[in-house]
Design a protein around this motif. Structure first.
Motif, PDB file in Angstrom:
ATOM      1  N   PRO A   1       0.750  -1.098  -0.006  1.00  0.00           N
ATOM      2  CA  PRO A   1       0.064  -0.085   0.059  1.00  0.00           C
ATOM      3  C   PRO A   1       0.915   1.282   0.155  1.00  0.00           C
ATOM      4  CG  PRO A   1      -0.681  -1.513   1.643  1.00  0.00           C
ATOM      5  CD  PRO A   1       0.351  -2.085   1.178  1.00  0.00           C
ATOM      6  N   GLY A   2       0.527   2.190  -0.767  1.00  0.00           N
ATOM      7  CA  GLY A   2       1.240   3.424  -0.774  1.00  0.00           C
ATOM      8  C   GLY A   2       0.759   4.558   0.051  1.00  0.00           C
ATOM      9  N   PRO A   3       1.231   5.783   0.110  1.00  0.00           N
ATOM     10  CA  PRO A   3       0.903   6.789   0.991  1.00  0.00           C
ATOM     11  C   PRO A   3      -0.791   7.102   0.755  1.00  0.00           C
ATOM     12  CG  PRO A   3       2.724   7.203   0.102  1.00  0.00           C
ATOM     13  CD  PRO A   3       2.656   6.159  -0.701  1.00  0.00           C
TER      14      PRO A   3
ATOM     15  N   GLN B   1       1.492   0.216  -4.833  1.00  0.00           N
ATOM     16  CA  GLN B   1       2.605   0.499  -5.470  1.00  0.00           C
ATOM     17  C   GLN B   1       3.338  -0.686  -5.445  1.00  0.00           C
ATOM     18  OE1 GLN B   1       4.648   3.529  -3.389  1.00  0.00           O
ATOM     19  NE2 GLN B   1       3.504   5.125  -4.264  1.00  0.00           N
ATOM     20  N   ALA B   2       3.993  -0.863  -6.741  1.00  0.00           N
ATOM     21  CA  ALA B   2       4.741  -2.204  -7.182  1.00  0.00           C
ATOM     22  C   ALA B   2       6.095  -2.180  -6.545  1.00  0.00           C
ATOM     23  CB  ALA B   2       4.996  -2.194  -8.804  1.00  0.00           C
ATOM     24  N   GLN B   3       6.730  -3.162  -6.058  1.00  0.00           N
ATOM     25  CA  GLN B   3       8.110  -3.245  -5.541  1.00  0.00           C
ATOM     26  C   GLN B   3       8.951  -3.876  -6.664  1.00  0.00           C
ATOM     27  OE1 GLN B   3       6.743  -5.483  -2.033  1.00  0.00           O
ATOM     28  NE2 GLN B   3       8.192  -4.243  -1.062  1.00  0.00           N
ATOM     29  N   GLU B   4       8.111  -4.518  -7.697  1.00  0.00           N
ATOM     30  CA  GLU B   4       8.778  -5.549  -8.731  1.00  0.00           C
ATOM     31  C   GLU B   4       8.108  -5.734  -9.825  1.00  0.00           C
ATOM     32  OE1 GLU B   4       8.358  -8.724  -9.651  1.00  0.00           O
ATOM     33  OE2 GLU B   4       6.916  -9.324  -7.937  1.00  0.00           O
ATOM     34  N   VAL B   5       8.217  -5.978 -10.889  1.00  0.00           N
ATOM     35  CA  VAL B   5       7.294  -6.447 -12.060  1.00  0.00           C
ATOM     36  C   VAL B   5       7.720  -7.501 -12.634  1.00  0.00           C
ATOM     37  CG1 VAL B   5       5.927  -5.909 -14.102  1.00  0.00           C
ATOM     38  CG2 VAL B   5       6.118  -4.308 -12.475  1.00  0.00           C
ATOM     39  N   LEU B   6       7.535  -8.554 -12.870  1.00  0.00           N
ATOM     40  CA  LEU B   6       7.821 -10.000 -13.691  1.00  0.00           C
ATOM     41  C   LEU B   6       6.979 -10.052 -15.130  1.00  0.00           C
ATOM     42  CD1 LEU B   6       9.623 -12.466 -13.562  1.00  0.00           C
ATOM     43  CD2 LEU B   6       7.814 -13.801 -12.767  1.00  0.00           C
ATOM     44  N   LEU B   7       7.711  -9.903 -16.148  1.00  0.00           N
ATOM     45  CA  LEU B   7       6.890  -9.999 -17.277  1.00  0.00           C
ATOM     46  C   LEU B   7       7.025 -11.604 -17.826  1.00  0.00           C
ATOM     47  CD1 LEU B   7       5.444  -9.181 -20.028  1.00  0.00           C
ATOM     48  CD2 LEU B   7       7.767  -8.430 -20.861  1.00  0.00           C
ATOM     49  N   PHE B   8       5.694 -12.257 -17.511  1.00  0.00           N
ATOM     50  CA  PHE B   8       5.697 -13.597 -18.003  1.00  0.00           C
ATOM     51  C   PHE B   8       5.867 -13.847 -19.522  1.00  0.00           C
ATOM     52  CE2 PHE B   8       3.630 -13.954 -14.033  1.00  0.00           C
ATOM     53  CZ  PHE B   8       4.257 -15.006 -13.353  1.00  0.00           C
TER      54      PHE B   8
ATOM     55  N   GLY C   1       2.325  -6.904   2.085  1.00  0.00           N
ATOM     56  CA  GLY C   1       2.306  -7.036   0.660  1.00  0.00           C
ATOM     57  C   GLY C   1       1.447  -8.129  -0.120  1.00  0.00           C
ATOM     58  N   THR C   2       1.165  -7.776  -1.574  1.00  0.00           N
ATOM     59  CA  THR C   2       0.276  -8.503  -2.310  1.00  0.00           C
ATOM     60  C   THR C   2       0.998  -9.051  -3.443  1.00  0.00           C
ATOM     61  OG1 THR C   2      -0.606  -6.746  -3.588  1.00  0.00           O
ATOM     62  CG2 THR C   2      -1.769  -7.523  -1.330  1.00  0.00           C
ATOM     63  N   MET C   3       0.540 -10.004  -4.239  1.00  0.00           N
ATOM     64  CA  MET C   3       0.934 -10.505  -5.567  1.00  0.00           C
ATOM     65  C   MET C   3      -0.174 -10.296  -6.301  1.00  0.00           C
ATOM     66  SD  MET C   3       3.314 -11.458  -7.599  1.00  0.00           S
ATOM     67  CE  MET C   3       4.802 -11.680  -6.909  1.00  0.00           C
ATOM     68  N   THR C   4      -0.163  -9.847  -7.490  1.00  0.00           N
ATOM     69  CA  THR C   4      -0.943  -9.963  -8.449  1.00  0.00           C
ATOM     70  C   THR C   4      -0.541 -10.396  -9.779  1.00  0.00           C
ATOM     71  OG1 THR C   4      -2.112  -7.919  -7.668  1.00  0.00           O
ATOM     72  CG2 THR C   4      -2.964  -8.625  -9.787  1.00  0.00           C
ATOM     73  N   ASN C   5      -1.121 -11.749 -10.295  1.00  0.00           N
ATOM     74  CA  ASN C   5      -0.688 -12.331 -11.409  1.00  0.00           C
ATOM     75  C   ASN C   5      -1.874 -11.946 -12.447  1.00  0.00           C
ATOM     76  OD1 ASN C   5       1.677 -13.008 -10.200  1.00  0.00           O
ATOM     77  ND2 ASN C   5       1.543 -15.196 -10.541  1.00  0.00           N
ATOM     78  N   ALA C   6      -1.651 -11.192 -13.360  1.00  0.00           N
ATOM     79  CA  ALA C   6      -2.753 -10.643 -14.174  1.00  0.00           C
ATOM     80  C   ALA C   6      -2.762 -10.217 -15.528  1.00  0.00           C
ATOM     81  CB  ALA C   6      -3.551  -9.737 -13.358  1.00  0.00           C
ATOM     82  N   THR C   7      -3.444 -10.041 -16.312  1.00  0.00           N
ATOM     83  CA  THR C   7      -3.248  -9.474 -17.590  1.00  0.00           C
ATOM     84  C   THR C   7      -3.352  -7.802 -17.656  1.00  0.00           C
ATOM     85  OG1 THR C   7      -4.303 -11.287 -18.593  1.00  0.00           O
ATOM     86  CG2 THR C   7      -4.069  -9.162 -20.001  1.00  0.00           C
ATOM     87  N   VAL C   8      -2.463  -7.094 -18.276  1.00  0.00           N
ATOM     88  CA  VAL C   8      -2.548  -5.576 -18.288  1.00  0.00           C
ATOM     89  C   VAL C   8      -3.541  -5.113 -19.182  1.00  0.00           C
ATOM     90  CG1 VAL C   8      -1.291  -3.484 -18.865  1.00  0.00           C
ATOM     91  CG2 VAL C   8      -0.080  -5.478 -17.953  1.00  0.00           C
ATOM     92  N   ALA C   9      -4.575  -4.479 -18.652  1.00  0.00           N
ATOM     93  CA  ALA C   9      -5.574  -4.012 -19.461  1.00  0.00           C
ATOM     94  C   ALA C   9      -5.545  -2.468 -19.994  1.00  0.00           C
ATOM     95  CB  ALA C   9      -7.143  -4.111 -18.575  1.00  0.00           C
TER      96      ALA C   9
END
Length: 205
Positions: free
Chosen positions: A88-90, A95-102, A122-130
């Motif tokens: 979570p950001g301010p 807010q991303a800490q890293e991005v992995l392009l599959f 923290g969270t992880m989101t594995n998803a399609t960029v809309a």
């Protein structure tokens, strides 16, 4: 692409990206391990974890080893499938800490939005960029997955990586590693896949 080649790619993707699947989707439950290689003695990998203690991990005979390379944010386009750890950001947004392009062969791996232990909350989101737009604090990505969607801001300087093949010989003392392992009754661990730091690019997950 031949019908024989496609299943092999899918199998390879499953091995390489098992580390980013949600723990609840695996049986038995897995433990994510982050740290630095101390030694490799036959099939036993000793890791100094980021928390401090050393752990021993037995490597599967069919171990898959991957590394990472940096990519530009411009490669994260609508329609690509990514995984991003965020906090979570301010302003309350993610807010991303890293991005992995599959790679395309791994599309759908661990799809969803769930808790992640890279950082507190923290969270992880594995998803399609809309979609993506330029926001006040970075690039805002709208990510869609089965059952929902989230907006994640990617601030400047956040690691953006994609997997590349690596070898067992890359598992050298001092190398950073990230893996998902199964804990055995004797307190040791086993794994079928390791992501290792190489050419100055360490696993940011």
């Amino acid at each position: 692409m031949s019908m024989h080649r496609r299943p092999l790619l899918a199998m390879s993707a499953a091995c390489l990206f098992g580390a980013v699947l949600p723990a609840q989707a695996q049986s038995p439950p897995s433990t994510r391990i982050r740290g630095t290689i101390v030694s490799l003695d036959g099939p036993l990998l000793t890791i100094a974890t980021r928390e401090g203690p050393h752990v021993m991990v037995a490597l599967d005979d069919n171990l898959r080893v991957s590394a990472l390379k940096n990519v530009e944010l411009s490669e994260i386009a609508p329609g690509t499938f990514i995984g991003t750890a965020a906090i979570p950001g301010p302003d309350g947004g993610l807010q991303a800490q890293e991005v992995l392009l599959f790679p395309e062969a791994a599309r759908g791996s661990g799809e969803g939005h769930y808790a992640w232990d890279l950082a507190p909350g923290g969270t992880m989101t594995n998803a399609t960029v809309a979609s993506q737009v330029q926001g006040k604090s970075g690039r805002d990505l709208t990510l869609t997955y089965k059952g929902g969607s989230v907006v994640v801001t990617v601030p400047p300087g956040v690691p953006i990586v994609t997997p590349i093949p690596a070898e067992r010989t890359d598992l050298k003392p001092g190398a950073a590693v990230f893996l998902s392992a199964t804990k055995m009754p004797d307190g040791t661990y086993t794994t079928a896949g390791v992501t290792v730091g190489k050419n100055g690019v360490n696993p940011p997950m």
